[in-house]
Design a protein around this motif. Structure first.
Motif, mmCIF file in Angstrom:
data_model
loop_
_atom_site.group_PDB
_atom_site.id
_atom_site.type_symbol
_atom_site.label_atom_id
_atom_site.label_comp_id
_atom_site.label_asym_id
_atom_site.label_seq_id
_atom_site.Cartn_x
_atom_site.Cartn_y
_atom_site.Cartn_z
ATOM 1 N N THR A 88 40.252 117.669 -7.299
ATOM 2 C CA THR A 88 39.055 117.091 -7.896
ATOM 3 C C THR A 88 39.361 115.676 -8.349
ATOM 4 O O THR A 88 40.375 115.437 -9.006
ATOM 5 N N VAL A 89 38.491 114.749 -7.992
ATOM 6 C CA VAL A 89 38.600 113.371 -8.477
ATOM 7 C C VAL A 89 37.560 113.197 -9.569
ATOM 8 O O VAL A 89 36.395 113.547 -9.394
ATOM 9 N N ARG A 90 38.001 112.666 -10.685
ATOM 10 C CA ARG A 90 37.129 112.433 -11.845
ATOM 11 C C ARG A 90 37.040 110.936 -12.103
ATOM 12 O O ARG A 90 38.043 110.228 -12.053
ATOM 13 N N ARG A 91 35.829 110.471 -12.413
ATOM 14 C CA ARG A 91 35.573 109.047 -12.696
ATOM 15 C C ARG A 91 34.999 108.946 -14.106
ATOM 16 O O ARG A 91 34.025 109.610 -14.430
ATOM 17 N N GLU B 92 33.216 97.245 -15.310
ATOM 18 C CA GLU B 92 32.961 97.410 -13.885
ATOM 19 C C GLU B 92 33.998 98.308 -13.227
ATOM 20 O O GLU B 92 33.857 98.670 -12.065
ATOM 21 N N GLU B 93 35.046 98.640 -13.978
ATOM 22 C CA GLU B 93 36.069 99.554 -13.490
ATOM 23 C C GLU B 93 36.110 100.775 -14.398
ATOM 24 O O GLU B 93 35.702 100.720 -15.553
ATOM 25 N N GLY B 94 36.600 101.859 -13.833
ATOM 26 C CA GLY B 94 36.709 103.087 -14.609
ATOM 27 C C GLY B 94 38.036 103.765 -14.337
ATOM 28 O O GLY B 94 38.760 103.418 -13.406
ATOM 29 N N ARG B 95 38.324 104.742 -15.176
ATOM 30 C CA ARG B 95 39.548 105.528 -15.007
ATOM 31 C C ARG B 95 39.285 106.632 -13.997
ATOM 32 O O ARG B 95 38.360 107.415 -14.149
ATOM 33 N N PHE B 96 40.114 106.682 -12.979
ATOM 34 C CA PHE B 96 40.031 107.743 -11.971
ATOM 35 C C PHE B 96 41.243 108.655 -12.169
ATOM 36 O O PHE B 96 42.370 108.182 -12.362
ATOM 37 N N THR B 97 40.983 109.951 -12.115
ATOM 38 C CA THR B 97 42.027 110.948 -12.314
ATOM 39 C C THR B 97 41.902 112.005 -11.221
ATOM 40 O O THR B 97 40.787 112.421 -10.882
ATOM 41 N N LEU B 98 43.027 112.424 -10.679
ATOM 42 C CA LEU B 98 43.059 113.528 -9.738
ATOM 43 C C LEU B 98 43.445 114.782 -10.503
ATOM 44 O O LEU B 98 44.470 114.801 -11.188
ATOM 45 N N LEU B 99 42.626 115.812 -10.393
ATOM 46 C CA LEU B 99 42.935 117.105 -10.993
ATOM 47 C C LEU B 99 43.340 118.034 -9.856
ATOM 48 O O LEU B 99 42.507 118.432 -9.042
ATOM 49 N N ALA B 100 44.634 118.336 -9.770
ATOM 50 C CA ALA B 100 45.173 119.190 -8.712
ATOM 51 C C ALA B 100 45.320 120.601 -9.264
ATOM 52 O O ALA B 100 45.889 120.796 -10.339
ATOM 53 N N ALA B 101 44.792 121.576 -8.524
ATOM 54 C CA ALA B 101 44.879 122.964 -8.991
ATOM 55 C C ALA B 101 45.167 123.885 -7.822
ATOM 56 O O ALA B 101 44.571 123.771 -6.759
ATOM 57 N N ARG B 102 46.128 124.763 -8.027
ATOM 58 C CA ARG B 102 46.422 125.886 -7.139
ATOM 59 C C ARG B 102 46.729 127.049 -8.077
ATOM 60 O O ARG B 102 47.850 127.263 -8.496
ATOM 61 N N PRO C 34 47.213 130.613 -9.883
ATOM 62 C CA PRO C 34 47.477 130.276 -11.281
ATOM 63 C C PRO C 34 48.726 129.415 -11.480
ATOM 64 O O PRO C 34 49.105 129.129 -12.603
ATOM 65 N N ASP C 35 49.355 128.972 -10.402
ATOM 66 C CA ASP C 35 50.656 128.307 -10.509
ATOM 67 C C ASP C 35 50.606 126.815 -10.809
ATOM 68 O O ASP C 35 51.585 126.253 -11.296
ATOM 69 N N CYS C 36 49.498 126.163 -10.489
ATOM 70 C CA CYS C 36 49.463 124.705 -10.613
ATOM 71 C C CYS C 36 48.130 124.247 -11.175
ATOM 72 O O CYS C 36 47.074 124.646 -10.680
ATOM 73 N N GLN C 37 48.209 123.422 -12.186
ATOM 74 C CA GLN C 37 47.040 122.742 -12.722
ATOM 75 C C GLN C 37 47.555 121.487 -13.414
ATOM 76 O O GLN C 37 48.238 121.575 -14.427
ATOM 77 N N ARG C 38 47.183 120.332 -12.829
ATOM 78 C CA ARG C 38 47.747 119.087 -13.339
ATOM 79 C C ARG C 38 46.754 117.946 -13.193
ATOM 80 O O ARG C 38 46.088 117.819 -12.173
ATOM 81 N N ALA C 39 46.690 117.103 -14.213
ATOM 82 C CA ALA C 39 45.884 115.885 -14.168
ATOM 83 C C ALA C 39 46.810 114.724 -13.828
ATOM 84 O O ALA C 39 47.837 114.525 -14.479
ATOM 85 N N ILE C 40 46.454 113.972 -12.792
ATOM 86 C CA ILE C 40 47.278 112.855 -12.321
ATOM 87 C C ILE C 40 46.448 111.574 -12.393
ATOM 88 O O ILE C 40 45.482 111.422 -11.636
#
Length: 138
Positions: free
Chosen positions: A38-41, A49-59, A61-67
């Motif tokens: 998931t990409v979050r803006r 004019e710019e924003g923070r973009f974050t990748l939320l990676a999830a698998r 129950p083993d993986c959940q991370r905000a990058i």
């Protein structure tokens, strides 16, 4: 006088937050929806004019991370998503490339160019952030 100031402060705060972007789009890696990117803006101030973009990676129950992906233009930004296989993914925005491994649940420090199959694009437009799947054969 004190009530007037508190009302004014609330009104100014509401104006500062009005029109701010805070949305997301998701690519589902499998049909169970337990494996997703998931990409979050987010826009902190309406004049930015710019924003923070974050990748939320999830698998689950083993993986959940905000990058954190950093600051990118809020509109007309395209993040291309590629599958490198073995639960490894690449995101590309212009010349910036991020490699993510959902097996290790980590951002991979890698200077390698994007490789693998293009899955689609996360498109940040004025009204929404969407994921658009790549056409077959590309």
């Amino acid at each position: 006088m004190r009530t007037y100031r508190s009302h004014l402060a609330i009104a100014v705060a509401a104006l500062l937050l009005a029109g701010c972007y805070n949305d997301s789009a998701t690519y589902y890696a499998d049909s169970t929806q337990d494996h997703r990117l998931t990409v979050r803006r987010q826009q902190d101030y309406f004049w930015s004019e710019e924003g923070r973009f974050t990748l939320l990676a999830a698998r689950m129950p083993d993986c959940q991370r905000a990058i954190p992906l950093g600051e990118l233009p809020l509109e007309d930004t395209k993040l291309e998503l590629f599958s490198e296989g073995d639960r490894r993914w690449s995101l590309r925005a212009g010349k910036q490339v991020w490699h993510v491994d959902t097996q290790q649940c980590a951002l991979v420090e890698d200077e390698a160019p994007v490789a693998g199959q293009k899955l689609g694009d996360f498109l940040a437009e004025i009204d929404q952030l969407t994921f658009v799947e790549a056409a077959e054969g590309k």
